[in-house]
Enzyme design. Structure first.
Site, PDB file in Angstrom:
ATOM      1  CB  CYS A   1      -6.585   0.071   4.506  1.00  0.00           C
ATOM      2  SG  CYS A   1      -4.939  -0.576   4.706  1.00  0.00           S
TER       3      CYS A   1
ATOM      4  CD  GLU B   1      -1.708   4.669   3.499  1.00  0.00           C
ATOM      5  OE1 GLU B   1      -1.456   3.875   2.513  1.00  0.00           O
ATOM      6  OE2 GLU B   1      -2.935   5.054   3.762  1.00  0.00           O
TER       7      GLU B   1
ATOM      8  CG  HIS C   1      -2.000  -0.957   1.186  1.00  0.00           C
ATOM      9  ND1 HIS C   1      -3.150  -0.972   2.039  1.00  0.00           N
ATOM     10  CD2 HIS C   1      -2.138  -1.986   0.321  1.00  0.00           C
ATOM     11  CE1 HIS C   1      -4.078  -1.888   1.555  1.00  0.00           C
ATOM     12  NE2 HIS C   1      -3.390  -2.567   0.619  1.00  0.00           N
TER      13      HIS C   1
ATOM     14  CB  CYS D   1      -2.130   1.865   6.057  1.00  0.00           C
ATOM     15  SG  CYS D   1      -1.486   1.080   4.550  1.00  0.00           S
TER      16      CYS D   1
ATOM     17  CB  SER E   1      -9.297   7.650   4.702  1.00  0.00           C
ATOM     18  OG  SER E   1      -9.873   7.297   5.931  1.00  0.00           O
TER      19      SER E   1
HETATM   20 ZN   LIG Z   1      -3.280   0.555   3.606  1.00  0.00          ZN
END
Ligand SMILES: [Zn+2]
Length: 149
Positions: A83, A58, A56, A86, A81
């Site tokens: 998940c 992040e 991902h 993360c 935003s």
């Molecule tokens: Zn994530």
């Protein structure tokens, strides 16, 4: 953190998201900034590019930053935003603040983070919303795969 400073940092994450889109990937970008404002790492969602569902935005930014002695005072900036995965990373390492481009197209763990003392700066950025709206509209199956639905 004031909104102008947060927006300036969001630009780094948006640039990553646009790079990811150009690569055929999911347009989510992120950047990790140090307490002194130094850019420590930046990255983008690379599920498609790397064939890695755990990469991902992040996570990519976090890994790009390498080892840090402490995450106190650091800021994770993300176009979307975060998940649960993360959000868990933010709590696991004690990242102090999360700047979020938008939480309109997807609402992740930001309230949970706030409850646990993480400062949340939500920018409601129209460019970030547009990036995700267009992507989800054009690639619904890929998006549902990314969020595990
Ligand atoms: Zn994530």
């Amino acid at each position: 953190m004031d909104q102008d400073q947060a927006r300036a940092r969001l630009a780094t994450a948006v640039a990553e998201a646009r790079t990811g889109l150009a690569e055929g990937g999911i347009p989510i970008g992120a950047a990790l900034y140090g307490a002194d404002g130094t850019l420590l790492g930046r990255g983008r969602n690379r599920r498609v590019q790397d064939g890695d569902p755990s990469m991902h935005a992040e996570t990519a930014a976090f890994r790009a930053a390498g080892r840090q002695r402490t995450y106190r005072g650091t800021t994770m900036v993300t176009t979307l935003s975060p998940c649960w995965y993360c959000s868990g990373l933010v709590r696991q390492f004690g990242i102090s603040r999360v700047v979020i481009g938008e939480a309109t197209t997807f609402y992740g763990g930001q309230d949970w983070l706030a409850e646990h003392g993480v400062e949340i700066v939500l920018l409601d950025d129209p460019e970030c919303v547009d990036l995700m709206r267009t992507f989800i509209h054009d690639n619904p199956a890929l998006w549902n795969e990314d969020i595990g639905e």
